[in-house]
Design a protein around this motif. Structure first.
Motif, mmCIF file in Angstrom:
data_model
loop_
_atom_site.group_PDB
_atom_site.id
_atom_site.type_symbol
_atom_site.label_atom_id
_atom_site.label_comp_id
_atom_site.label_asym_id
_atom_site.label_seq_id
_atom_site.Cartn_x
_atom_site.Cartn_y
_atom_site.Cartn_z
ATOM 1 N N SER A 176 0.846 -1.503 -0.364
ATOM 2 C CA SER A 176 0.472 0.326 0.109
ATOM 3 C C SER A 176 1.062 1.284 -0.419
ATOM 4 O O SER A 176 2.164 1.526 0.128
ATOM 5 C CB SER A 176 -0.801 -0.041 1.219
ATOM 6 O OG SER A 176 -0.289 0.517 2.266
ATOM 7 N N ASP B 159 -2.458 -0.026 -13.911
ATOM 8 C CA ASP B 159 -2.416 -1.248 -14.343
ATOM 9 C C ASP B 159 -1.732 -2.087 -15.785
ATOM 10 O O ASP B 159 -3.260 -1.370 -16.595
ATOM 11 C CB ASP B 159 -3.444 -1.142 -13.789
ATOM 12 C CG ASP B 159 -4.199 -3.008 -13.971
ATOM 13 O OD1 ASP B 159 -3.540 -3.813 -14.159
ATOM 14 O OD2 ASP B 159 -5.042 -3.447 -12.212
ATOM 15 N N HIS C 156 -4.837 5.571 -13.046
ATOM 16 C CA HIS C 156 -5.179 6.611 -12.001
ATOM 17 C C HIS C 156 -3.925 7.626 -12.261
ATOM 18 O O HIS C 156 -2.762 7.486 -11.499
ATOM 19 C CB HIS C 156 -5.526 5.785 -10.504
ATOM 20 C CG HIS C 156 -6.057 4.714 -10.902
ATOM 21 N ND1 HIS C 156 -6.960 5.044 -11.006
ATOM 22 C CD2 HIS C 156 -5.797 3.574 -11.491
ATOM 23 C CE1 HIS C 156 -7.923 3.692 -11.027
ATOM 24 N NE2 HIS C 156 -6.817 2.294 -11.293
ATOM 25 N N ILE D 66 -1.982 10.229 -10.018
ATOM 26 C CA ILE D 66 -1.676 10.435 -8.210
ATOM 27 C C ILE D 66 -0.530 11.281 -8.053
ATOM 28 O O ILE D 66 0.045 12.434 -8.301
ATOM 29 C CB ILE D 66 0.414 9.007 -8.215
ATOM 30 C CG1 ILE D 66 -0.519 8.098 -8.499
ATOM 31 C CG2 ILE D 66 0.328 9.071 -6.526
ATOM 32 C CD1 ILE D 66 -1.470 7.077 -7.869
ATOM 33 N N VAL E 79 -3.188 11.051 -2.288
ATOM 34 C CA VAL E 79 -4.130 9.418 -2.649
ATOM 35 C C VAL E 79 -3.151 8.489 -2.409
ATOM 36 O O VAL E 79 -2.032 8.416 -2.641
ATOM 37 C CB VAL E 79 -4.411 9.902 -4.195
ATOM 38 C CG1 VAL E 79 -4.092 9.052 -4.851
ATOM 39 C CG2 VAL E 79 -4.635 11.081 -5.107
ATOM 40 N N TYR F 48 -2.579 4.221 -2.979
ATOM 41 C CA TYR F 48 -3.397 2.592 -3.869
ATOM 42 C C TYR F 48 -2.474 1.674 -2.956
ATOM 43 O O TYR F 48 -1.910 1.477 -2.597
ATOM 44 C CB TYR F 48 -2.883 3.221 -5.247
ATOM 45 C CG TYR F 48 -1.082 3.032 -5.554
ATOM 46 C CD1 TYR F 48 -0.838 1.835 -5.855
ATOM 47 C CD2 TYR F 48 -0.326 4.426 -5.733
ATOM 48 C CE1 TYR F 48 0.938 2.028 -6.224
ATOM 49 C CE2 TYR F 48 0.718 4.269 -5.882
ATOM 50 C CZ TYR F 48 1.418 3.454 -6.301
ATOM 51 O OH TYR F 48 2.843 3.449 -6.477
ATOM 52 N N HIS G 190 2.207 -3.132 -12.305
ATOM 53 C CA HIS G 190 1.709 -1.723 -13.111
ATOM 54 C C HIS G 190 2.981 -1.455 -13.060
ATOM 55 O O HIS G 190 4.269 -1.320 -13.087
ATOM 56 C CB HIS G 190 1.151 -1.023 -11.988
ATOM 57 C CG HIS G 190 2.450 -1.125 -10.047
ATOM 58 N ND1 HIS G 190 2.391 -2.300 -9.689
ATOM 59 C CD2 HIS G 190 2.645 -0.535 -9.751
ATOM 60 C CE1 HIS G 190 3.627 -2.262 -8.578
ATOM 61 N NE2 HIS G 190 4.344 -0.391 -8.945
#
Length: 132
Positions: A58, A70, A77, A79, A83, A85, A93
């Motif tokens: 994480s 991804d 996404h 960042i 944020v 993830y 990734h």
């Protein structure tokens, strides 16, 4: 109780440098917390492919801007500070930094501090980490 200073840790073996990023490992497997905790800096203008096949991670963005893609789905996404993830499916990734990103990261199982990324972007399984 464990108390460590980030600036002090950056002066010793807890700082791991790589091509385009560095990671200061504040908690490691030997601390017996069940996870490791790192402050990682991703250098501006760099892009990195990772695939933690044997670890969950994480990540919380403290500063900087970039994106995570991804690689299985192509979903991207943004960042930015605030944020988080989580790579809950051992997601392969690509992390790209537009400017320097400072990230707080947790790994489970914890890393020992000796890991380096293997050719496939992963760390060795925990039971092999000492010899990886």
């Amino acid at each position: 109780m464990i108390v460590r200073n980030l600036n002090d840790a950056r002066k010793g073996e807890r700082l791991v440098n790589s091509n385009g990023w560095d990671s200061t490992r504040l908690l490691l497997a030997g601390d017996n917390m069940g996870f490791s905790f790192h402050i990682t800096r991703i250098h501006a203008g760099t892009s990195h492919e990772f695939h933690y096949k044997h670890h969950f991670e994480s990540v919380y963005c403290i500063s900087g801007n970039g994106e995570i893609e991804d690689l299985a789905t192509g979903e991207v996404h943004q960042i930015e500070p605030g944020v988080m993830y989580a790579l809950n499916l051992n997601d392969k990734h690509r992390l790209t930094a537009r400017d320097e990103m400072v990230m707080a990261c947790c790994f489970n199982p914890p890393v020992t501090g000796t890991e380096v990324h293997r050719e496939d972007g992963s760390y060795a399984p925990a039971e092999l980490a000492e010899t990886a």
